[in-house]
Design a protein around this motif. Structure first.
Motif, PDB file in Angstrom:
ATOM      1  N   GLN A 159      17.463  33.991  -4.933  1.00 24.02           N
ATOM      2  CA  GLN A 159      17.227  34.342  -6.267  1.00 24.02           C
ATOM      3  C   GLN A 159      17.591  33.312  -7.306  1.00 24.02           C
ATOM      4  N   LEU A 160      18.610  32.419  -7.066  1.00 28.15           N
ATOM      5  CA  LEU A 160      19.067  31.452  -8.032  1.00 28.15           C
ATOM      6  C   LEU A 160      18.401  30.295  -7.928  1.00 28.15           C
ATOM      7  N   ALA A 195      22.105  43.954  -6.203  1.00 26.63           N
ATOM      8  CA  ALA A 195      20.960  44.382  -7.028  1.00 26.63           C
ATOM      9  C   ALA A 195      21.212  44.235  -8.617  1.00 26.63           C
ATOM     10  N   ASP A 196      20.406  43.862  -9.157  1.00 28.26           N
ATOM     11  CA  ASP A 196      20.780  43.733 -10.636  1.00 28.26           C
ATOM     12  C   ASP A 196      19.298  44.162 -11.197  1.00 28.26           C
ATOM     13  N   LYS A 197      19.469  44.020 -12.568  1.00 33.82           N
ATOM     14  CA  LYS A 197      18.139  44.457 -13.504  1.00 33.82           C
ATOM     15  C   LYS A 197      16.773  44.020 -12.903  1.00 33.82           C
ATOM     16  N   GLY A 198      16.618  42.851 -12.232  1.00 36.37           N
ATOM     17  CA  GLY A 198      15.352  42.281 -11.778  1.00 36.37           C
ATOM     18  C   GLY A 198      15.111  42.152 -10.393  1.00 36.37           C
ATOM     19  N   TYR A 212      27.867  43.682 -14.043  1.00 34.62           N
ATOM     20  CA  TYR A 212      27.921  42.303 -13.733  1.00 34.62           C
ATOM     21  C   TYR A 212      26.754  41.574 -13.969  1.00 34.62           C
ATOM     22  N   ALA A 213      26.537  40.218 -14.217  1.00 34.56           N
ATOM     23  CA  ALA A 213      25.790  39.511 -14.640  1.00 34.56           C
ATOM     24  C   ALA A 213      24.574  39.635 -13.750  1.00 34.56           C
ATOM     25  N   SER A 214      23.314  39.381 -14.269  1.00 30.92           N
ATOM     26  CA  SER A 214      22.058  39.407 -13.525  1.00 30.92           C
ATOM     27  C   SER A 214      21.606  38.084 -13.316  1.00 30.92           C
TER      28      SER A 214
END
Length: 402
Positions: free
Chosen positions: A397-398, A359-362, A224-226
């Motif tokens: 986050q965004l 969670a994502d890569k960052g 899924y998109a980060s």
């Protein structure tokens, strides 16, 4: 079970007409939970139970096949990927730009086939009266297909891509040997050159699938998109009375999670929020915490599971509801990519605490709350908390907060 009682009054009585306020309301009950997952290609039967209001205020029950009422219909609003395959006698089907609809004059179940992937699409069953814009009864649920899968490598993905890589390398070796043999026999140059080129073309994807992947054979791999690799804790959440306190009160259990050395290089952040005393959604004892980190996260799935597991394994904590996956799409904004949440319910100091992690890569983050969902009313507390987390992600986050 989802039970939605319409507050708008409508009628099933004679068309002569009594005042609109005398028209009965309907309860619509569905066997489905509020959040339903199904595989693409599977079928799902929606079997509503309809309870009209009697003149004395009690509720009747309409059996399957009974008329809904004079000038009344039972309507199904379905996603475009859900195709009706079994409908009752007298029911009509319609396809529009917004989805598929089935309208029945009697109480009938509808069986649909899931023809494509869905991400938290609404399914609504309503009781409607001809000439009225608002339904007089409603129930619904969210439908997701396929069943949400973890992002990153899964055991099935690893096995599939390694087998595909081995097959490709085997084919590459065979083609190179054939090219070598044809070259020694002075066969036509175009034949052995073609074999050599095909062998090399197979070797590249084969090595990639074995070593790095996933490329071929990894159908169960989903990423899924980060979002941006930053997690900030604002002073205010939403616009309905949530504020930040600088420290945890003594009466609020701590459910923060431990770092995961060797698998991340991050900066940890946290915040505690409570409603204003006179806030519109504030209730005594209600609170919300955000615990997370931003930086380099090696494996999002591991990070999310680690947060939930360490919270659940803390001293004095018991698991009241095991983790569940929710795949949700933001309702507005430019970032419409679906987000995968994993949620659980813990008992901490005799308090039920709902938790949802993403969670994502960052970024990794864990929302913990008591007193029920803060942002959205829901018959399913975990689904409501997942929607809280979806809204919270927009803020922390965004960068969509105040």
């Amino acid at each position: 079970m989802v039970v939605v009682t319409a507050l708008l009054l409508g009628g099933a009585g004679p068309a002569s007409a009594s005042p609109a306020t005398d028209q009965p309301a309907y309860d619509v009950v569905l066997a489905q939970e509020e959040y339903v997952t199904a595989d693409v290609g599977a079928t799902l039967t929606i079997r509503p139970e309809v309870y009209p209001e009697r003149p004395d205020g009690s509720r009747g029950h309409l059996a399957e096949g009974d008329p809904v009422g004079r000038r009344m219909t039972l309507d199904y609003a379905l996603p475009r990927s859900a195709t009706p395959v079994t409908v009752g006698k007298g029911c009509r089907k319609k396809v529009t730009a917004w989805g598929r609809f089935v309208s029945c004059p009697t109480v009938r179940p509808v069986t649909v086939r899931i023809g494509g992937a869905l991400v938290a699409e609404d399914v609504q069953v309503t009781v409607n009266r001809a000439g009225r814009e608002a339904p007089v009864g409603r129930a619904g649920f969210l439908l997701t297909a396929p069943v949400p899968r973890e992002e990153g490598e899964t055991p099935g993905s690893l096995e599939g891509r390694q087998k595909a890589g081995a097959d490709l390398l085997g084919a590459a070796g065979g083609l190179v040997l054939l090219a070598f043999f044809l070259g020694r026999t002075r066969s036509r140059r175009i034949v052995w050159v073609s074999c050599a080129v095909l062998g090399l073309l197979c070797a590249g994807p084969g090595v990639w699938s074995l070593v790095r992947g996933p490329l071929i054979g990894a159908r169960s791999y989903v990423r899924y998109a980060s979002g941006p690799p930053v997690l900030t804790i604002p002073d205010t959440l939403w616009d309905d009375g949530w504020i930040r306190r600088e420290s945890h009160p003594d009466g609020v259990p701590r459910v923060a999670t431990a770092p995961d050395p060797g698998h991340e290089r991050v900066t940890e952040v946290s915040g505690f929020f409570a409603p204003y005393d006179d806030g519109p959604t504030g209730t005594p004892g209600q609170w919300l915490t955000v615990d997370g980190a931003h930086g380099r996260i090696e494996d999002p799935r591991r990070a999310r599971d680690h947060m939930l597991r360490t919270a659940a394994e803390a001293p004095g904590v018991t698991v009241a509801e095991k983790p569940r996956l929710f795949l949700l799409k933001p309702e507005e904004g430019v970032r419409r990519d679906p987000v995968l949440f994993k949620c659980q319910v813990l008992v901490v100091r005799d308090q039920h605490v709902q938790q949802c992690a993403w969670a994502d890569k960052g970024v990794r983050a864990l929302l913990s709350t008591s007193g029920g969902p803060a942002f959205r009313n829901s018959a399913d507390p975990l689904l409501g908390t997942a929607y809280d987390a979806l809204s919270l992600r927009q803020y922390v986050q965004l960068g969509g907060g105040f």
